[in-house]
Design an enzyme around this catalytic site. Sequence first.
Site, short mmCIF file in Angstrom:
data_model
loop_
_atom_site.label_atom_id
_atom_site.label_comp_id
_atom_site.label_asym_id
_atom_site.label_seq_id
_atom_site.Cartn_x
_atom_site.Cartn_y
_atom_site.Cartn_z
N ASP A 134 0.85 -1.19 0.00
CA ASP A 134 0.00 0.00 0.00
C ASP A 134 0.89 1.25 0.00
O ASP A 134 2.10 1.16 -0.02
CB ASP A 134 -0.92 -0.01 1.22
CG ASP A 134 -0.15 0.09 2.53
OD1 ASP A 134 0.89 -0.58 2.66
OD2 ASP A 134 -0.57 0.84 3.42
N GLU A 169 3.45 -10.07 0.19
CA GLU A 169 3.64 -8.62 0.13
C GLU A 169 5.13 -8.30 0.23
O GLU A 169 5.95 -9.13 0.63
CB GLU A 169 2.88 -7.94 1.27
CG GLU A 169 2.73 -6.44 1.08
CD GLU A 169 1.70 -5.84 2.03
OE1 GLU A 169 1.28 -4.69 1.80
OE2 GLU A 169 1.30 -6.52 3.00
N HIS A 191 2.86 -8.50 -3.86
CA HIS A 191 1.74 -7.57 -3.77
C HIS A 191 2.24 -6.14 -3.66
O HIS A 191 2.95 -5.77 -2.73
CB HIS A 191 0.90 -7.91 -2.53
CG HIS A 191 -0.20 -6.95 -2.25
ND1 HIS A 191 -1.38 -6.95 -2.95
CD2 HIS A 191 -0.31 -5.95 -1.35
CE1 HIS A 191 -2.17 -6.00 -2.48
NE2 HIS A 191 -1.54 -5.37 -1.50
N ASP A 239 2.93 -17.15 -4.95
CA ASP A 239 3.53 -15.99 -5.61
C ASP A 239 2.51 -15.36 -6.54
O ASP A 239 2.57 -15.51 -7.76
CB ASP A 239 4.79 -16.42 -6.37
CG ASP A 239 5.50 -15.22 -7.01
OD1 ASP A 239 5.28 -14.09 -6.53
OD2 ASP A 239 6.27 -15.42 -7.97
#
Length: 695
Positions: free
Chosen positions: A187, A570, A513, A561
């Site tokens: 994020d 992540e 991610h 993955d």
Amino acid sequence: MAPLATPAAAGPVCATAPTLCVDDVSSRVRVNQVGYLTDGPKEATVVTTKTAPLPWRLRNAAGAVVASGDTTPHGVDPTSGQNVQTADFSAYHTAGTGLTLAADGETSVPFDVGVNAAYERLRVDALSFYYTQRSGIEILGGIAPGYARAAGHLGVPPNRGDTDVPCQPGVCDYRLDVRGGWYDAGDQGKYVVSGGIAVHELMSTFERTKLARAEPGKLGDGSLRIPEHGNGVPDILDEARWELEFMLRMQVPAGKPLAGMVHHKVHDQNWTGLPLDPAADPQPRELHPPSTAATLNLAATAAQGARLFQPYDKPFADRLLAAARTAWTAAVAHPAIYAPASDDIGGGAYDDNDVSDEFYWAAAELYLSTGENAYLEAVMASPWHTADVFRPQGFDWQFTATAGRLDLATVPSALPDRARVRQSVVDGAKRYLAMLRASPYGIAYAPIGGRFDWGSNSLVLSNLIVIATAFDITGDRQFRDGVAGGMDYLLGRNALNQSYVTGFGARASHNEHSRMYAHQLNAALPGPPTGSLAGGPNSAIQDPMASNSLRGCPPQLCYIDDIQAWSTNEIAINWNSTLSWVASFLADQGEGGPVPAAACSVSYRPVFDSGHRFLAEATVRNTGAWTLHDWKLRYAYTGTQVLNRASGATARQTAASVEVTPRYSRLRPGESTTILLAGRVDWGPDTAPAFFSCG
């Protein structure tokens, strides 16, 4: 961390029966896919149904057998549910590329022997990862090819941050400029506690070069892929400063309620989807309430930074120390303001309702940088000072007492029980070594209940940091070999035959991610940078992708993955910091082998200390079997000392590093000579120098 949508699963597909959680396309011979140090440990793991020892063959790139032996059966490994055996080929000491190991009708992926250069590359790549994670600066393609992008969250529409950010409703009546720092993970939030442990580990990677068997120049100005080359500051400190400046901006201003405390985090009001360029983020940004944990993170890291930046930028060092003192005072006044677990909309909660470990860490760093009794008393009074801080599951942002213990053990100080503290590190490392040796996959990690945690790969690496520190303290080869062997798990010797470091190994993670590195979703975007660490197996498998694909899997197999598998795959700044620390340590070890014995010894004795002036003597003795000619004395100051003169010698000081050249430079075996050293202390204690060498 966000709940996300769409694409198809990649990697192993598992049903509820654990025996089906296997990768059906990989070799059953699991090796470090990068390779092994020429004179270091070399082991592989064979997944097999057989219970009796199996013959193994090591072949070079031409196919010739260069070593052979029999495996050692281990039975069923509880972390993978696999019946396994191990092959030890440590006796092979010939460097080469493209070697393979064959056993039970299977052949491993190719690997190399003689990989110190690979660890040099990994050191640079793992640290250069932080440049592309920067917020508030244009990322230049000339520095990071393929990763060029506009500056994110610099107050330019459609961004609604981070140069003038309000608090959440009801939290405060002011706005702050909190530009800069690193985007935390997949994020684009910025969190003080994860940033704190990450920047601490970067600074500790540098500080180790002053205190241990390392090469300071390897992390010097011009060593990393960042834009600050040529400013005379080690690149790793330039990178650390980018995060420290952000953390300073998160401090509550004077005159406001909770002044001196630190806001826990800043991020979007609501979760955003993938992919998303930071400069295109339209979400409002919000400051979340201050927390004691965040405040102590600033106290600890700013205090550490003060002693490291002082030789390069004294005004910045002074600013850091002042902020650290203010944060400490504020935390003592407000010792129980916790970030709630419910604050997880738009960003991770990073909740922690026990900050006794952060108090210990912050007190340790403040004491090491100032030598002041108030901070020493806080260290000695902490229950963590005599407790066992070396947990089987490792240390991280939520448990930082280990960080304080490691620095108290390695940074010179007048700590009354420093010998005990140093021995505690050695004892903790021995327990981690025992875990590693008991695991047929060489894993220095044994979480309570056997369930692997979120970010388990970083926790494995945190335990390797402890083992490496024990080597720095003792010079005992078993610890260095333990670190080298422990890296095998991260680079392919595991139940999935998966290297968890992007760009390193034949089967390396590459779909981690991330909103920025979303190549799996959009081929026009880059994938994660080389040197990125995937979080790794996570028994909780909280995201829908992993939960649907991996339900019922044993701990090691709880990984996929895929960019949607945010709970196992992540990236994170506080995970890459452990990788970069360990990679840097291994890069400093050459190709392994016996630890060289010193040809000379150095003893240092203070003679006079007025608080601002000092006089000391360094005695150099030739402990070797031959005469030394044209030798030099080298060491590093650990405080703010400046050497003015050296008797009978010329001296040159560059930042903290000192080189003394005696006028009479022949020293026969058994002979010694003493050099008087006179200088000043700009501020703080006259701590003993470290990293002495001669020759």
